[in-house]
Scaffold this motif. Structure first.
Motif, mmCIF file in Angstrom:
data_model
loop_
_atom_site.group_PDB
_atom_site.id
_atom_site.type_symbol
_atom_site.label_atom_id
_atom_site.label_comp_id
_atom_site.label_asym_id
_atom_site.label_seq_id
_atom_site.Cartn_x
_atom_site.Cartn_y
_atom_site.Cartn_z
ATOM 1 N N LYS A 130 27.920 56.788 -47.464
ATOM 2 C CA LYS A 130 28.576 58.066 -47.726
ATOM 3 C C LYS A 130 28.838 58.344 -49.200
ATOM 4 C CE LYS A 130 33.297 56.306 -47.053
ATOM 5 N NZ LYS A 130 34.591 56.526 -46.358
ATOM 6 N N GLU A 131 28.591 57.369 -50.069
ATOM 7 C CA GLU A 131 28.903 57.526 -51.489
ATOM 8 C C GLU A 131 27.622 57.446 -52.321
ATOM 9 O OE1 GLU A 131 29.935 58.520 -54.596
ATOM 10 O OE2 GLU A 131 31.800 58.248 -53.471
ATOM 11 N N PRO A 132 27.129 58.598 -52.827
ATOM 12 C CA PRO A 132 25.861 58.596 -53.564
ATOM 13 C C PRO A 132 25.977 58.099 -55.003
ATOM 14 C CG PRO A 132 26.762 60.803 -53.503
ATOM 15 C CD PRO A 132 27.688 59.952 -52.665
ATOM 16 N N GLN A 133 27.183 57.990 -55.536
ATOM 17 C CA GLN A 133 27.343 57.654 -56.946
ATOM 18 C C GLN A 133 27.491 56.137 -57.116
ATOM 19 O OE1 GLN A 133 29.521 60.636 -59.351
ATOM 20 N NE2 GLN A 133 30.379 61.331 -57.401
ATOM 21 N N LYS A 134 26.585 55.551 -57.835
ATOM 22 C CA LYS A 134 26.534 54.093 -57.945
ATOM 23 C C LYS A 134 27.785 53.487 -58.562
ATOM 24 C CE LYS A 134 21.502 53.572 -58.075
ATOM 25 N NZ LYS A 134 20.334 53.051 -58.841
ATOM 26 N N LYS A 135 28.410 54.211 -59.480
ATOM 27 C CA LYS A 135 29.594 53.677 -60.150
ATOM 28 C C LYS A 135 30.757 53.467 -59.173
ATOM 29 C CE LYS A 135 28.267 53.300 -64.463
ATOM 30 N NZ LYS A 135 28.265 52.000 -65.176
ATOM 31 N N ALA A 136 30.687 54.090 -58.002
ATOM 32 C CA ALA A 136 31.748 53.945 -57.012
ATOM 33 C C ALA A 136 31.489 52.800 -56.038
ATOM 34 C CB ALA A 136 31.923 55.245 -56.229
ATOM 35 N N LEU A 137 30.356 52.117 -56.207
ATOM 36 C CA LEU A 137 29.968 51.070 -55.259
ATOM 37 C C LEU A 137 30.207 49.683 -55.834
ATOM 38 C CD1 LEU A 137 26.563 52.569 -54.080
ATOM 39 C CD2 LEU A 137 28.794 52.753 -52.950
ATOM 40 N N PRO A 138 30.492 48.716 -54.964
ATOM 41 C CA PRO A 138 30.615 47.332 -55.442
ATOM 42 C C PRO A 138 29.331 46.867 -56.110
ATOM 43 C CG PRO A 138 31.454 47.549 -53.203
ATOM 44 C CD PRO A 138 30.773 48.845 -53.521
ATOM 45 N N VAL A 139 29.487 46.123 -57.196
ATOM 46 C CA VAL A 139 28.333 45.546 -57.893
ATOM 47 C C VAL A 139 28.269 44.036 -57.689
ATOM 48 C CG1 VAL A 139 28.267 47.363 -59.624
ATOM 49 C CG2 VAL A 139 29.631 45.322 -60.058
ATOM 50 N N ILE A 140 29.340 43.466 -57.183
ATOM 51 C CA ILE A 140 29.364 42.047 -56.839
ATOM 52 C C ILE A 140 29.822 41.957 -55.389
ATOM 53 C CG2 ILE A 140 30.385 39.771 -57.306
ATOM 54 C CD1 ILE A 140 30.902 40.744 -60.179
ATOM 55 N N THR A 141 28.990 41.363 -54.533
ATOM 56 C CA THR A 141 29.344 41.218 -53.128
ATOM 57 C C THR A 141 29.199 39.760 -52.709
ATOM 58 O OG1 THR A 141 27.094 41.695 -52.334
ATOM 59 C CG2 THR A 141 28.593 43.569 -52.608
ATOM 60 N N TYR A 142 29.722 39.462 -51.556
ATOM 61 C CA TYR A 142 29.748 38.079 -51.069
ATOM 62 C C TYR A 142 29.813 38.105 -49.550
ATOM 63 C CZ TYR A 142 34.537 39.700 -51.515
ATOM 64 O OH TYR A 142 35.662 40.466 -51.471
ATOM 65 N N ASP A 143 29.600 36.955 -48.958
ATOM 66 C CA ASP A 143 29.668 36.810 -47.508
ATOM 67 C C ASP A 143 31.014 36.194 -47.128
ATOM 68 O OD1 ASP A 143 29.300 36.502 -44.819
ATOM 69 O OD2 ASP A 143 27.797 34.921 -44.971
ATOM 70 N N LYS A 144 31.188 34.918 -47.378
ATOM 71 C CA LYS A 144 32.438 34.244 -47.011
ATOM 72 C C LYS A 144 33.524 34.390 -48.064
ATOM 73 C CE LYS A 144 30.743 32.718 -43.158
ATOM 74 N NZ LYS A 144 31.177 33.327 -41.873
ATOM 75 N N GLY A 145 33.131 34.555 -49.343
ATOM 76 C CA GLY A 145 34.132 34.719 -50.370
ATOM 77 C C GLY A 145 33.686 34.177 -51.711
#
Length: 299
Positions: A130-145
């Motif tokens: 729902k968010e087309p603007q990249k600056k609003a998206l997480p740039v670091i993600t993880y699974d367990k932590g």
């Protein structure tokens, strides 16, 4: 150590409902946020909670700069930023999203211009839809932590599995003095469990139980919504979940329909826990829909 007043808790919960609807519709013509004030509460040296409208914000402020946990609604971003400047000049270096709901991530675009946004990988998936603007998206993600070393502190980002949603993050300071639970905890209120986005009634209860094992007796607990809490408050919340789950399971085992359960009284201790967004009727429907017939009650 200051605790928020109960009347403020009611204001936060009411505002969550009305402002969430406005935010979802991107309708700010009447600017329902104009009167919202961001209040800073010092919890421990260099650690704060900001309250306003939407999810409670956790803050680490120190020699490395600013880190925030959640960022409420988009129209409040400048007010939040102004409050942060009173703690430490400059932009936050990191924003942690505890989950994807807009009352916790609405400020992402504003803060994401200068900060790295971190979240569980399912938050990126949900926000990307729902968010087309990249600056609003997480740039670091993880699974367990993962762990963040910042301001001479270590913050553990922990994903315990489906609960409030399928992308919840618990933020636990490694010294066990403070934990931010996101919407895995609504103090003294029935929680919203988002079954449509991977939430789980049993998983939610089990995640709360797991947090109780992780924290100490004197750990301060920042709930997603409501006043600052402690372990005893979280334990009471867990007892509510157990009792309501058992109540629903026993009703289902007797073959009762949703309508019959709606007409049945909840356990006495929890009958006043309904609120504007999750009244008793919605809570019972969540329990009925989210508990399989073959899941045994907790004893």
């Amino acid at each position: 150590m200051p605790f928020l007043r109960k009347r403020f808790t009611s204001l936060v919960l009411f505002t969550l409902v009305s402002l969430a609807a406005a935010a979802e519709n991107n309708s700010y013509a009447e600017n329902p946020y104009a009167e919202v004030k961001i209040t800073t509460h010092e919890l421990l040296p260099g650690r704060y909670m900001l309250t306003g409208a939407g999810g409670n914000i956790g803050v680490s402020a120190g020699e490395d700069g600013l880190l925030i946990i959640d960022d409420q609604f988009a129209p409040l971003a400048e007010k939040i930023s102004a409050a942060l400047q009173g703690l430490k000049p400059g932009h936050p270096a990191f924003v942690i999203n505890t989950h994807f709901h807009g009352d916790h991530t609405g400020g992402n675009l504003y803060f994401g211009q200068n900060a790295n946004i971190l979240a569980h990988e399912n938050v990126l998936k949900r926000l990307s839809e729902k968010e087309p603007q990249k600056k609003a998206l997480p740039v670091i993600t993880y699974d367990k932590g993962l762990k963040i070393h910042f301001n001479n502190q270590v913050l553990e980002l922990i994903h315990l599995g489906p609960g409030h949603t399928d992308g919840d993050t618990l933020v636990l300071w490694q010294d066990r003095k403070l934990v931010h639970m996101g919407d895995l905890f609504f103090k003294d209120r029935f929680p919203f469990i988002d079954l449509d986005h991977g939430g789980s009634v049993i998983g939610y209860r089990d995640n709360v139980a797991a947090v109780l094992e992780l924290i100490e007796q004197d750990t301060l607990v920042i709930p997603g919504h409501g006043e600052l809490a402690n372990k005893a408050d979280l334990l009471r919340f867990k007892h509510m979940l157990d009792d309501c789950i058992n109540w629903m399971k026993e009703g289902k085992q007797r073959g009762m329909s949703l309508e019959q359960m709606q007409a049945t009284e909840l356990p006495q201790a929890w009958r006043e826990w309904g609120w504007q967004f999750i009244p008793k009727e919605r809570w019972v429907k969540t329990l009925y829909s989210g508990i399989a017939d073959d899941q045994n009650p907790v004893r």
